[in-house]
Enzyme design. Structure first.
Site, PDB file in Angstrom:
ATOM      1  N   TRP A 136      -1.659  -9.024   1.817  1.00 46.40           N
ATOM      2  CA  TRP A 136      -0.407  -8.830   2.562  1.00 46.40           C
ATOM      3  C   TRP A 136       0.211 -10.153   2.976  1.00 46.40           C
ATOM      4  O   TRP A 136       1.436 -10.308   2.904  1.00 46.40           O
ATOM      5  CB  TRP A 136      -0.622  -7.893   3.742  1.00 46.40           C
ATOM      6  CG  TRP A 136      -1.006  -6.521   3.289  1.00 46.40           C
ATOM      7  CD1 TRP A 136      -2.176  -5.870   3.536  1.00 46.40           C
ATOM      8  CD2 TRP A 136      -0.233  -5.625   2.464  1.00 46.40           C
ATOM      9  NE1 TRP A 136      -2.173  -4.644   2.922  1.00 46.40           N
ATOM     10  CE2 TRP A 136      -1.011  -4.463   2.260  1.00 46.40           C
ATOM     11  CE3 TRP A 136       1.029  -5.706   1.869  1.00 46.40           C
ATOM     12  CZ2 TRP A 136      -0.552  -3.383   1.491  1.00 46.40           C
ATOM     13  CZ3 TRP A 136       1.480  -4.621   1.107  1.00 46.40           C
ATOM     14  CH2 TRP A 136       0.706  -3.485   0.928  1.00 46.40           C
ATOM     15  N   ASP A 169       2.462  -9.749  11.331  1.00 44.31           N
ATOM     16  CA  ASP A 169       2.345  -8.441  10.691  1.00 44.31           C
ATOM     17  C   ASP A 169       1.081  -7.801  11.255  1.00 44.31           C
ATOM     18  O   ASP A 169      -0.027  -8.205  10.942  1.00 44.31           O
ATOM     19  CB  ASP A 169       2.243  -8.612   9.171  1.00 44.31           C
ATOM     20  CG  ASP A 169       1.975  -7.294   8.437  1.00 44.31           C
ATOM     21  OD1 ASP A 169       1.864  -6.250   9.103  1.00 44.31           O
ATOM     22  OD2 ASP A 169       1.880  -7.324   7.191  1.00 44.31           O
ATOM     23  N   LYS A 217      -0.596   3.252   9.558  1.00 41.74           N
ATOM     24  CA  LYS A 217      -1.994   2.852   9.532  1.00 41.74           C
ATOM     25  C   LYS A 217      -2.716   3.234  10.828  1.00 41.74           C
ATOM     26  O   LYS A 217      -3.923   3.306  10.853  1.00 41.74           O
ATOM     27  CB  LYS A 217      -2.125   1.348   9.313  1.00 41.74           C
ATOM     28  CG  LYS A 217      -1.417   0.864   8.056  1.00 41.74           C
ATOM     29  CD  LYS A 217      -2.346   0.577   6.908  1.00 41.74           C
ATOM     30  CE  LYS A 217      -1.604   0.402   5.605  1.00 41.74           C
ATOM     31  NZ  LYS A 217      -0.717  -0.760   5.577  1.00 41.74           N
TER      32      LYS A 217
HETATM   33  C1  PLP Z   1       0.009  -1.489   4.521  1.00 37.19           C
HETATM   34  C2  PLP Z   1       0.387  -2.855   4.913  1.00 37.19           C
HETATM   35  C3  PLP Z   1       1.633  -3.407   4.587  1.00 37.19           C
HETATM   36  C4  PLP Z   1       2.656  -2.655   3.773  1.00 37.19           C
HETATM   37  O1  PLP Z   1       3.154  -1.628   4.539  1.00 37.19           O
HETATM   38  P1  PLP Z   1       4.327  -0.651   4.070  1.00 37.19           P
HETATM   39  O2  PLP Z   1       4.666   0.033   5.347  1.00 37.19           O
HETATM   40  O3  PLP Z   1       3.737   0.232   3.025  1.00 37.19           O
HETATM   41  O4  PLP Z   1       5.439  -1.473   3.551  1.00 37.19           O
HETATM   42  C5  PLP Z   1       1.924  -4.670   5.032  1.00 37.19           C
HETATM   43  N1  PLP Z   1       1.037  -5.377   5.753  1.00 37.19           N
HETATM   44  C6  PLP Z   1      -0.177  -4.891   6.072  1.00 37.19           C
HETATM   45  C7  PLP Z   1      -1.116  -5.725   6.878  1.00 37.19           C
HETATM   46  C8  PLP Z   1      -0.538  -3.614   5.666  1.00 37.19           C
HETATM   47  O5  PLP Z   1      -1.736  -3.116   6.001  1.00 37.19           O
END
Ligand code: PLP
Length: 359
Positions: free
Chosen positions: A101, A170, A194
């Site tokens: 990511w 993030d 998540k």
């Molecule tokens: C799943 C994830 C993403 C991507 O997320 P989307 O909502 O599918 O765009 C980005 N960063 C991390 C750390 C993730 O776990």
């Protein structure tokens, strides 16, 4: 029968929440229609929206000088919107290239502006996070982007850096699962799917004073300030996802909030890491002990065949979605906020049984 779902995302949700949603789905609180059939300008939905905003703030202890935005496009759209909104003339952006990511975030930023890796974990196979002294911050750096937890590789920043420039985080796979030092962050974002709800919703927390300085020569959906000015109701928001997230936040609040989630995550991931450590080498974690994720526990058995057998037999016992991400293989147990203690106990028990049978 409900299974123990270790999926990395979208994730398991609290049963109580799903049951409430079911009970309200056809006739929302006596309105004679479903919430998902309503106008997003209706008083019923506006109350849901306001409540979700205020619960996100109180449960995640977001300071009063931050603005919370509910957007679509997932965390992935934020890979673009962060540099688009924050990077000014002559400025550049630093990224911790810590895993899948972090890599993705840097790639998208570099497609827009001047972005570079302040540290790259690829040479060490993304098995650890950087130490503070390893970060190389260049002049004119507007922010340092960090991925608090690399969901695929199973590594986490045990503490956040303080590099002398603002942080952008993030937090997707640790959202409302660990307290964060807000004063260091200009922007925090994550997808809800998540830890907090269904897919379709990203929550972005921006320092409010920045909204006067962000770029405004942009199409409206790309502008943080435009969303903020309308309380995330500039266009039709992902109403269902916001509604469910509100219920999950209420559930987290009832369990003691973000601090309680952090303790719970440490205890539960710890139980699985203990099962790895006490397996006399049968299970192995590829990750440096200090940086092991509290959310996504990645491990392997002695062979790919046994990894596959583990995943399959676990499934037979109602423990599902334990296969590692296709890019790294092995086994991954995602233990998000809503995973039950019974699920973790069942996994640890199964790890012992499987080792006894195959070790
Ligand atoms: C799943 C994830 C993403 C991507 O997320 P989307 O909502 O599918 O765009 C980005 N960063 C991390 C750390 C993730 O776990």
């Amino acid at each position: 029968m409900r299974v123990h779902n270790f999926c990395a995302g979208p994730c398991t949700l609290p049963l109580e929440v799903l049951e409430e949603v079911r009970d309200e789905l056809v006739d929302f609180r006596g309105s004679g229609m479903s919430l998902i059939e309503m106008s997003h300008r209706s008083p019923e939905y506006e109350a849901v929206h306001e409540e979700a905003l205020s619960l996100f703030r109180s449960v995640f202890v977001v300071p009063a000088d931050r603005t919370i935005l509910f957007l679509q496009g997932g965390a992935t759209l934020q890979f673009a919107l962060v540099p688009i909104n924050l990077l000014g003339e002559g400025q550049r952006a630093a990224y911790v290239r810590s895993g899948t990511w972090g890599k993705g975030a840097l790639k998208d930023a570099a497609a827009w502006g001047d972005a570079y890796a302040a540290w790259d974990g690829e040479p060490v196979g993304f098995t650890r996070m950087p130490q503070a002294h390893e970060l190389e911050i260049r002049t004119d750096t507007r922010y340092l982007h960090v991925t608090s937890n690399e969901t695929i590789e199973g590594i986490r920043m045990a503490s956040f850096p303080d590099p002398g420039v603002p942080l952008v985080g993030d937090l997707s796979s640790e959202y409302v699962s660990r307290p964060i030092p807000w004063e260091r962050f200009d922007v925090v974002y994550g997808g809800a799917q998540k830890n907090l709800g269904p897919a379709g919703l990203a929550v972005v927390v921006v320092r409010t004073d920045l909204l006067e300085r962000v770029r405004t020569d942009l199409p409206s959906y790309l502008r943080y300030d435009a969303h903020a000015a309308k309380d995330s109701l500039m266009n039709t928001p992902p109403m269902f996802a916001i509604y469910v997230m509100g219920k999950v936040l209420r559930w987290i609040e009832g369990l003691g909030g973000v601090e309680a989630m952090a303790e719970r995550a440490e205890r539960r991931s710890g139980a699985v890491y203990d099962a790895i450590e006490t397996s006399e080498g049968f299970y192995r974690s590829p990750v440096d002990a200090a940086d092991r994720s509290h959310m996504n526990v990645v491990f392997r058995t002695p062979s790919d065949d046994l990894d596959a057998a583990f995943v399959k037999e676990a499934e037979g016992g109602g423990l599902v979605n334990l296969k590692g991400h296709r890019s790294v293989g092995g086994i991954r147990a995602s233990i998000y906020n809503a995973m039950t203690d019974e699920g973790v106990d069942a996994l640890v028990g199964f790890m012992g049984t499987f080792r006894d049978a195959n070790g």
